[in-house]
Design a protein around this motif. Structure first.
Motif, PDB file in Angstrom:
ATOM      1  N   ARG A  74      -3.778  -5.688  -1.109  1.00  0.00           N
ATOM      2  CA  ARG A  74      -5.016  -5.071  -0.639  1.00  0.00           C
ATOM      3  C   ARG A  74      -4.752  -3.934   0.361  1.00  0.00           C
ATOM      4  O   ARG A  74      -5.592  -3.066   0.525  1.00  0.00           O
ATOM      5  CB  ARG A  74      -5.884  -6.141   0.027  1.00  0.00           C
ATOM      6  CG  ARG A  74      -6.342  -7.237  -0.924  1.00  0.00           C
ATOM      7  CD  ARG A  74      -7.365  -6.688  -1.908  1.00  0.00           C
ATOM      8  NE  ARG A  74      -7.863  -7.728  -2.784  1.00  0.00           N
ATOM      9  CZ  ARG A  74      -8.902  -8.496  -2.484  1.00  0.00           C
ATOM     10  NH1 ARG A  74      -9.531  -8.373  -1.343  1.00  0.00           N
ATOM     11  NH2 ARG A  74      -9.312  -9.411  -3.345  1.00  0.00           N
ATOM     12  N   SER A  75      -3.593  -3.960   1.019  1.00  0.00           N
ATOM     13  CA  SER A  75      -3.257  -2.937   2.014  1.00  0.00           C
ATOM     14  C   SER A  75      -1.842  -2.435   1.747  1.00  0.00           C
ATOM     15  O   SER A  75      -0.905  -3.242   1.611  1.00  0.00           O
ATOM     16  CB  SER A  75      -3.366  -3.513   3.432  1.00  0.00           C
ATOM     17  OG  SER A  75      -3.032  -2.534   4.393  1.00  0.00           O
ATOM     18  N   VAL A  76      -1.702  -1.125   1.642  1.00  0.00           N
ATOM     19  CA  VAL A  76      -0.416  -0.503   1.328  1.00  0.00           C
ATOM     20  C   VAL A  76      -0.106   0.558   2.389  1.00  0.00           C
ATOM     21  O   VAL A  76      -0.981   1.339   2.778  1.00  0.00           O
ATOM     22  CB  VAL A  76      -0.429   0.140  -0.069  1.00  0.00           C
ATOM     23  CG1 VAL A  76       0.882   0.876  -0.331  1.00  0.00           C
ATOM     24  CG2 VAL A  76      -0.680  -0.928  -1.130  1.00  0.00           C
ATOM     25  N   CYS A  77       1.168   0.585   2.854  1.00  0.00           N
ATOM     26  CA  CYS A  77       1.636   1.606   3.812  1.00  0.00           C
ATOM     27  C   CYS A  77       2.631   2.509   3.106  1.00  0.00           C
ATOM     28  O   CYS A  77       3.559   2.026   2.441  1.00  0.00           O
ATOM     29  CB  CYS A  77       2.290   0.940   5.023  1.00  0.00           C
ATOM     30  SG  CYS A  77       2.916   2.115   6.258  1.00  0.00           S
ATOM     31  N   ALA A  78       2.447   3.787   3.229  1.00  0.00           N
ATOM     32  CA  ALA A  78       3.336   4.759   2.576  1.00  0.00           C
ATOM     33  C   ALA A  78       3.752   5.818   3.591  1.00  0.00           C
ATOM     34  O   ALA A  78       2.995   6.160   4.505  1.00  0.00           O
ATOM     35  CB  ALA A  78       2.644   5.405   1.388  1.00  0.00           C
ATOM     36  N   VAL A 192      -1.096   5.979   5.786  1.00  0.00           N
ATOM     37  CA  VAL A 192      -0.018   6.975   5.674  1.00  0.00           C
ATOM     38  C   VAL A 192       0.647   7.120   7.042  1.00  0.00           C
ATOM     39  O   VAL A 192      -0.019   7.330   8.059  1.00  0.00           O
ATOM     40  CB  VAL A 192      -0.562   8.335   5.197  1.00  0.00           C
ATOM     41  CG1 VAL A 192       0.579   9.353   5.118  1.00  0.00           C
ATOM     42  CG2 VAL A 192      -1.239   8.176   3.842  1.00  0.00           C
ATOM     43  N   THR A 193       1.927   6.988   7.047  1.00  0.00           N
ATOM     44  CA  THR A 193       2.693   7.136   8.280  1.00  0.00           C
ATOM     45  C   THR A 193       3.857   8.077   8.019  1.00  0.00           C
ATOM     46  O   THR A 193       4.002   8.630   6.926  1.00  0.00           O
ATOM     47  CB  THR A 193       3.211   5.770   8.769  1.00  0.00           C
ATOM     48  OG1 THR A 193       3.834   5.919  10.045  1.00  0.00           O
ATOM     49  CG2 THR A 193       4.226   5.192   7.788  1.00  0.00           C
ATOM     50  N   CYS A 223       2.602   1.703  10.748  1.00  0.00           N
ATOM     51  CA  CYS A 223       2.891   0.617   9.818  1.00  0.00           C
ATOM     52  C   CYS A 223       4.316   0.703   9.300  1.00  0.00           C
ATOM     53  O   CYS A 223       4.989   1.716   9.453  1.00  0.00           O
ATOM     54  CB  CYS A 223       1.915   0.644   8.655  1.00  0.00           C
ATOM     55  SG  CYS A 223       2.007   2.165   7.680  1.00  0.00           S
ATOM     56  N   SER A 224       4.767  -0.367   8.671  1.00  0.00           N
ATOM     57  CA  SER A 224       6.114  -0.424   8.113  1.00  0.00           C
ATOM     58  C   SER A 224       6.031  -0.320   6.605  1.00  0.00           C
ATOM     59  O   SER A 224       5.485  -1.212   5.947  1.00  0.00           O
ATOM     60  CB  SER A 224       6.800  -1.737   8.506  1.00  0.00           C
ATOM     61  OG  SER A 224       6.944  -1.814   9.895  1.00  0.00           O
ATOM     62  N   PRO A 225       6.575   0.744   6.042  1.00  0.00           N
ATOM     63  CA  PRO A 225       6.514   0.886   4.583  1.00  0.00           C
ATOM     64  C   PRO A 225       7.436  -0.093   3.896  1.00  0.00           C
ATOM     65  O   PRO A 225       8.311  -0.709   4.506  1.00  0.00           O
ATOM     66  CB  PRO A 225       6.964   2.329   4.369  1.00  0.00           C
ATOM     67  CG  PRO A 225       7.851   2.614   5.539  1.00  0.00           C
ATOM     68  CD  PRO A 225       7.276   1.859   6.695  1.00  0.00           C
TER      69      PRO A 225
END
Length: 586
Positions: A74-78, A192-193, A223-225
Motif C-alpha cells: 500500500r505504501s512504496v518509497c522510491a 519520493v526521496t 523513507c528507506s527505499p
C-alpha cells in the motif's frame, strides 16, 4: 441456507472456517450499505452471522470470480531518478446476465493519479496510463510501462521517478458489461526521496586536514527505499569495488588524493544519484619549484622571468624570493621574479619559499647563468720593468666572459696582423726590435673585447754596461763627501777654543773667520784628477766606454817626534785626502 442464498444474491461466496467466516463480495460492507434496497439485507446477514457466534470478515477477492483489486504494497518509497513498480492484480465474475448470460471480458485498463474514483472531471487529466488511448498527463509521457494484461494482472512501472510523482495511484478496469466497471481503493501511496552524502566527524565546512580520519555516509533523507545495493561515484566516475550493501566510505588517513565530489546511487540506477558532496582535503605547500622563462641560454640585456610553482590547499598565501641564502628577501607576495634587462651581476642561485595557513615549503635552487661578451680585458708583462736584451718575456691576456673566452689574439701597435693566438704570448731571446706596445683581443660566442696596450721596453747590451760605471761614480762621490765631512768635523772640534769654538788664527784650523780663507785652504780637502789610461787597460775592451775607476785614496803624513802636539799645520802639511781618477778610452 438463507444466509448463503442472500450472499449469492449479492454475487458473493460464503466460506465458513472455524470461528471465522470470510466473505468475498463485489464491494466492501460500507459500499453495500450505500446501495439502494440492500442496506437492510446486509444488516440482516451481518446480524445472522453474529447470532452464530462467528466473525464476519469481508475481504474483496478472497474467492475467485468477484469484483476486486489487490495491492500487495500500500505504501512504496522510491529514490528520485530511479524506477518503481506497483505490483497489482484484479478479479471479476466470469459472466453477466442481460436478457441472457454473457461471458464477461475486460475491455479497458487504466491507472490514475490522485483521484479517488479514477473518473476524470471536466478539463482534467488524471491518467498516467490508458489502454483505450484516453488522455494521459504530459509529465508521464514515455515514463510509464504497463506490465499487466486484461486478464488478472495490473502491474505498472514508472521510470525516472521525479519529486512531483509523489502521491496516490489507483487501478481501474472496465468490461463489456455496461455496469461492469471497477476502481481499486485505496490504491498505492508513493513517497519520493533522494540519497544524500554527509561526512563524519561533521564540521562547519567540507574541509578536512590531511592525515585525519574521515567517513562518508550515503543514506536517504526520509523513507528507506527497497534498493540496498549502492554505487559510489567520485567526480562522476564510479569507484571500483564499491557496489555493495555498505553505505559508507572510510578514509584513514585521508590524503590530498581523496579530494573530490562524492555521490552515491542505487546500483544500476545512475539517474537517482545523490547531489555531489565536496570532500576538501587541505595540506601545506608541496612540490615547490622554480622555472625560468625563456628557457635556454640567457644573454645579457634580455628580459627574464622566474616563476615559483607550488601545490597547496588552501592556495599559497605568500611567495618569498631569495638569492644564495635566506639572509635577505629579494621580493615577496608575487610568484614572479622579473628582470627587465638582466646583467651578469644577476647570475646566481635563486629559490622561493611558499606558505599557507598549514605550513611552508622551500624550492630547490635554480642556477641563473647570464651570458655576456668578454670585458675588462687587460695585458700583464712578466718580468715587469726594463727588459734586458736576450732575455725571455711573457705577455698574458686576462678577460672576464661567459661563456669563457674562446679565442685570444695578440697585436702590436703599428704592426701587421695578429702575432699570436692564445692567452699567453712569449718572446724568447728578445731584442730591441721587439720593443713597442702590445694589446690582445678576447672573443667568445657573444662578442669580443680589446685590451689597453702594454709597453715592452728592451735595453741593449751597450746601454746596460753604463749602468755599473754610473752607479760606481755616484757611490765614490758619496763616500768622498762623507769622509771629508768627518775629517773636517774632527779637526774643528780639536782646534777650536773652548769658549768660542772658532779659531781666530786662520792658519791653525779648518775654519777661519769669515773672509780669511785662502785658495789653498779651499782646495785642501780633495783633489780629483783624471788619470791616463794605460795600454793594458785599453786592451781590456774597446767596447767599454768607461773602464776602471780608482775610487778613493786618503793619506795622512805621519807626525815626527820633533813636532809638538799643538803645532799649527801649514798648507804644506796638508795632503790629498781623496783622489778619484777615471781613465778614458784613447
Amino acid at each position: 441456507m438463507g444466509v448463503e442464498d442472500s450472499l449469492r444474491s449479492w454475487g458473493a461466496t460464503l466460506l465458513i472456517l472455524p470461528a471465522t467466516i470470510r466473505v468475498s463480495t463485489v464491494e466492501d460492507l460500507s459500499i453495500l450499505r450505500k446501495e439502494e434496497g440492500r442496506e437492510a439485507a446486509a444488516m440482516g446477514v451481518e446480524d445472522s452471522l453474529r447470532s452464530w457466534g462467528a466473525t464476519l470478515l469481508i475481504l474483496p477477492g478472497v474467492l475467485c470470480g468477484q469484483w476486486a483489486v489487490w495491492y500487495p504494497e500500500r505504501s512504496v518509497c522510491a529514490v528520485r531518478g530511479s524506477s518503481v513498480v506497483f505490483n497489482c492484480s484484479y478479479d471479476y465474475p466470469n459472466t453477466f446476465t442481460q436478457y441472457r448470460e454473457y461471458k464477461l471480458k475486460v475491455t479497458t485498463v487504466m491507472w490514475c493519479y490522485n483521484d479517488e474514483d479514477c473518473i476524470p472531471g471536466p478539463n482534467t487529466v488524471i491518467y498516467i496510463y490508458h489502454s483505450g488511448h484516453g488522455p494521459v498527463r504530459f509529465n508521464y509521457w514515455g515514463r510509464v510501462e504497463y506490465l499487466g494484461d486484461k486478464q488478472k494482472t495490473c502491474t505498472v512501472k514508472i521510470k525516472e521517478i521525479r519529486t512531483s510523482d509523489q502521491g496516490t495511484y489507483r487501478f481501474r478496469f472496465e468490461t463489456n458489461d455496461p455496469k461492469g466497471k471497477w476502481a481499486g481503493d485505496p490504491g498505492v501511496s508513493l513517497s519520493v526521496t533522494e540519497f544524500k552524502v554527509w561526512r563524519s566527524p561533521s564540521g562547519e565546512t567540507a574541509a578536512v586536514r590531511e592525515g585525519d580520519s574521515v567517513t562518508l555516509t550515503c543514506d536517504t533523507v526520509s523513507c528507506s527505499p527497497a534498493q540496498t545495493q549502492l554505487t559510489w561515484f567520485k567526480n562522476d566516475q564510479p569507484l571500483p569495488h564499491t557496489q555493495t550493501a555498505a553505505n559508507t566510505l572510510h578514509f584513514n588517513p585521508v590524503s590530498s588524493g581523496h579530494s573530490g565530489l562524492y555521490s552515491c546511487a542505487p546500483r544500476d540506477t545512475a539517474g537517482s544519484r545523490s547531489p555531489p558532496f565536496p570532500l576538501d582535503v587541505q595540506y601545506a605547500p608541496r612540490s615547490t619549484s622554480v622555472s625560468i622563462s625563456p628557457s635556454g641560454e640567457i644573454a645579457e640585456g634580455s628580459s627574464v622571468t622566474l616563476t615559483c610553482s607550488s601545490s597547496a590547499n588552501p592556495p599559497v598565501k605568500n611567495y618569498s624570493w631569495f638569492k644564495g641564502n635566506r639572509n635577505f628577501v629579494l621580493q615577496e607576495k608575487s610568484k614572479l621574479l622579473s628582470f627587465l634587462k638582466i646583467s651578469p651581476d644577476d647570475s646566481g642561485q635563486y629559490f622561493c619559499v611558499t606558505n599557507n595557513s598549514l605550513g611552508e615549503k622551500q624550492s630547490a635552487p635554480i642556477q641563473l647563468d647570464v651570458k655576456y661578451a668578454p670585458r675588462s680585458t687587460s695585458v700583464s708583462i712578466s718580468p715587469s720593468g726594463e727588459i734586458a736584451e736576450g732575455s725571455s718575456v711573457t705577455l698574458t691576456c686576462s678577460s672576464s666572459a661567459n661563456p669563457p673566452v674562446k679565442n685570444y689574439s695578440w697585436f702590436k701597435i703599428n704592426g701587421t696582423g695578429p702575432l699570436y693566438k692564445g692567452p699567453n704570448y712569449t718572446i724568447i731571446n728578445i731584442s730591441s726590435a721587439d720593443s713597442g706596445q702590445y694589446y690582445c683581443e678576447a672573443q667568445n660566442e657573444i662578442g669580443s673585447n680589446r685590451s689597453a696596450a702594454g709597453t715592452v721596453d728592451v735595453l741593449s747590451k751597450s746601454s746596460l754596461s753604463l749602468v755599473p760605471a754610473l752607479a760606481g761614480a755616484f757611490a765614490v762621490v758619496m763616500v768622498v763627501g762623507a769622509a771629508v765631512a768627518v775629517i773636517c768635523i774632527w779637526r774643528r772640534k780639536k782646534r777650536l777654543p773652548a769658549e768660542e769654538g772658532v779659531m781666530t788664527d786662520g792658519r791653525q784650523g779648518c775654519s777661519r773667520a769669515p773672509g780669511h780663507q785662502t785658495a789653498e785652504e779651499e782646495n785642501m780637502y780633495s783633489n780629483i784628477e783624471g788619470l791616463p789610461v794605460t795600454g793594458r787597460e785599453q786592451a781590456r775592451g774597446t767596447a767599454v766606454q768607461q773602464s776602471e775607476v780608482s775610487y778613493a785614496t786618503v793619506q795622512f803624513r805621519p807626525r815626527t817626534a820633533q813636532e809638538p802636539e799643538g803645532r799649527d799645520l801649514t798648507a804644506g802639511d796638508l795632503v790629498i785626502y781623496s783622489s778619484v781618477t777615471q781613465g778614458s778610452i784613447s
